[in-house]
Write an enzyme that holds these catalytic residues in place. Sequence first.
Site, PDB file in Angstrom:
ATOM      1  N   HIS A  35      43.918  36.694  30.621  1.00 19.81           N
ATOM      2  CA  HIS A  35      43.215  36.446  31.881  1.00 19.81           C
ATOM      3  C   HIS A  35      41.778  36.937  31.755  1.00 19.81           C
ATOM      4  O   HIS A  35      41.530  38.100  31.412  1.00 19.81           O
ATOM      5  CB  HIS A  35      43.955  37.159  33.019  1.00 19.81           C
ATOM      6  CG  HIS A  35      43.442  36.837  34.380  1.00 19.81           C
ATOM      7  ND1 HIS A  35      43.757  35.662  35.047  1.00 19.81           N
ATOM      8  CD2 HIS A  35      42.632  37.525  35.219  1.00 19.81           C
ATOM      9  CE1 HIS A  35      43.180  35.661  36.233  1.00 19.81           C
ATOM     10  NE2 HIS A  35      42.468  36.779  36.361  1.00 19.81           N
ATOM     11  N   ASP A  37      38.245  37.357  33.643  1.00 15.91           N
ATOM     12  CA  ASP A  37      37.627  37.424  34.973  1.00 15.91           C
ATOM     13  C   ASP A  37      36.114  37.296  34.890  1.00 15.91           C
ATOM     14  O   ASP A  37      35.439  38.139  34.302  1.00 15.91           O
ATOM     15  CB  ASP A  37      37.979  38.766  35.632  1.00 15.91           C
ATOM     16  CG  ASP A  37      39.410  38.796  36.123  1.00 15.91           C
ATOM     17  OD1 ASP A  37      39.815  37.860  36.833  1.00 15.91           O
ATOM     18  OD2 ASP A  37      40.128  39.766  35.798  1.00 15.91           O
ATOM     19  N   MET A  39      32.666  37.242  36.989  1.00 15.32           N
ATOM     20  CA  MET A  39      32.078  37.633  38.285  1.00 15.32           C
ATOM     21  C   MET A  39      30.563  37.544  38.212  1.00 15.32           C
ATOM     22  O   MET A  39      29.966  37.870  37.182  1.00 15.32           O
ATOM     23  CB  MET A  39      32.486  39.070  38.619  1.00 15.32           C
ATOM     24  CG  MET A  39      33.982  39.284  38.646  1.00 15.32           C
ATOM     25  SD  MET A  39      34.394  40.949  39.175  1.00 15.32           S
ATOM     26  CE  MET A  39      36.172  40.938  38.941  1.00 15.32           C
TER      27      MET A  39
HETATM   28  C1  DX5 Z   1      40.041  41.037  40.601  1.00 18.32           C
HETATM   29  C2  DX5 Z   1      40.434  40.314  39.327  1.00 18.32           C
HETATM   30  C3  DX5 Z   1      41.762  40.722  38.791  1.00 18.32           C
HETATM   31  C4  DX5 Z   1      41.901  42.195  38.538  1.00 18.32           C
HETATM   32  C5  DX5 Z   1      43.208  42.577  37.968  1.00 18.32           C
HETATM   33  O1  DX5 Z   1      38.914  40.446  41.163  1.00 18.32           O
HETATM   34  O2  DX5 Z   1      40.473  38.933  39.539  1.00 18.32           O
HETATM   35  O3  DX5 Z   1      42.094  39.949  37.659  1.00 18.32           O
HETATM   36  O4  DX5 Z   1      40.909  42.666  37.723  1.00 18.32           O
HETATM   37  O5  DX5 Z   1      43.183  43.943  37.701  1.00 18.32           O
HETATM   38  P1  DX5 Z   1      44.256  44.934  38.322  1.00 18.32           P
HETATM   39  O6  DX5 Z   1      45.568  44.494  37.783  1.00 18.32           O
HETATM   40  O7  DX5 Z   1      43.830  46.273  37.838  1.00 18.32           O
HETATM   41  O8  DX5 Z   1      44.178  44.791  39.818  1.00 18.32           O
HETATM   42 ZN    ZN Z   2      41.449  37.585  38.029  1.00 10.52          ZN
END
Ligand code: DX5
Ligand code: ZN
Length: 242
Positions: A35, A37, A39
């Site tokens: 996954h 992420d 941002m």
């Molecule tokens: C939050 C992200 C998640 C998050 C998951 O905005 O999309 O993927 O980082 O991390 P945990 O499992 O630590 O909440």
């Molecule tokens: Zn995420």
Amino acid sequence: MSPPIRIAPSLLSADFARLGEEVSAVIAAGADLIHFDVMDNHYVPNLTIGPMVCQAIAPYCKRGSIEKESQVPIDVHLMVKPVDALIPMFAQAGASIISFHPEASEHVDRTIQLIHSFGVKAGLVLNPATPLNVLDHVLDKLDLVLMMSVNPGFGGQAFIESVLPKIAAVRRRIQATGRDIWLEVDGGVNAKNIARAVAAGADTLVAGSAVFSGGDYPKAIASLRVNAQLHAHAAEAFAEST
Ligand code: DX5
Ligand code: ZN
């Protein structure tokens, strides 16, 4: 029979100075997806990684020996607005799945088409407060629905329990389509609450801090998987409480 459960470690909690090694380590530990992420400090109040980093980790997203090698999908979660310009870049950088937030696209159907035009699977992401009607005219076209169980922007937040009935409602909608649309849950998932998420209908679970913070990745992923299997029991408890 229960559907397979997929565990998707979120690189947000990995050591960014050693991302390739971290990817290899979680794959060896049993990760089903990686996954990723993204941002932008605009749609969410944080700034992370882009297509160049996706391209850099892609060669590490492999499992098995040289004779029998298989690809581990990169599951890109775009928390960016606007979103369309980044889609070709992530497709070329090796993404297998690209998910985006409906609030970040002026034309949700067009964005789904754009993702598919690169042969990439498309996902729509629902924040805890996003109404389910965003799925009304597009669910049939999606490969994945990503339900946020935290407000997006940061790792390590607490799982929002009130999302559970929403997950169950999306599972019912998916069942009504008759299609194999994945239902992924993201945010605050850990060994204690994963069974409840699975009981509500999740089949793909993102876990950042729950995988990376303890240091023992095989143990963390195994613990998530074992607890996810307890979903049948949790399903009963959930049904009784609603
Ligand atoms: C939050 C992200 C998640 C998050 C998951 O905005 O999309 O993927 O980082 O991390 P945990 O499992 O630590 O909440
Ligand atoms: Zn995420």
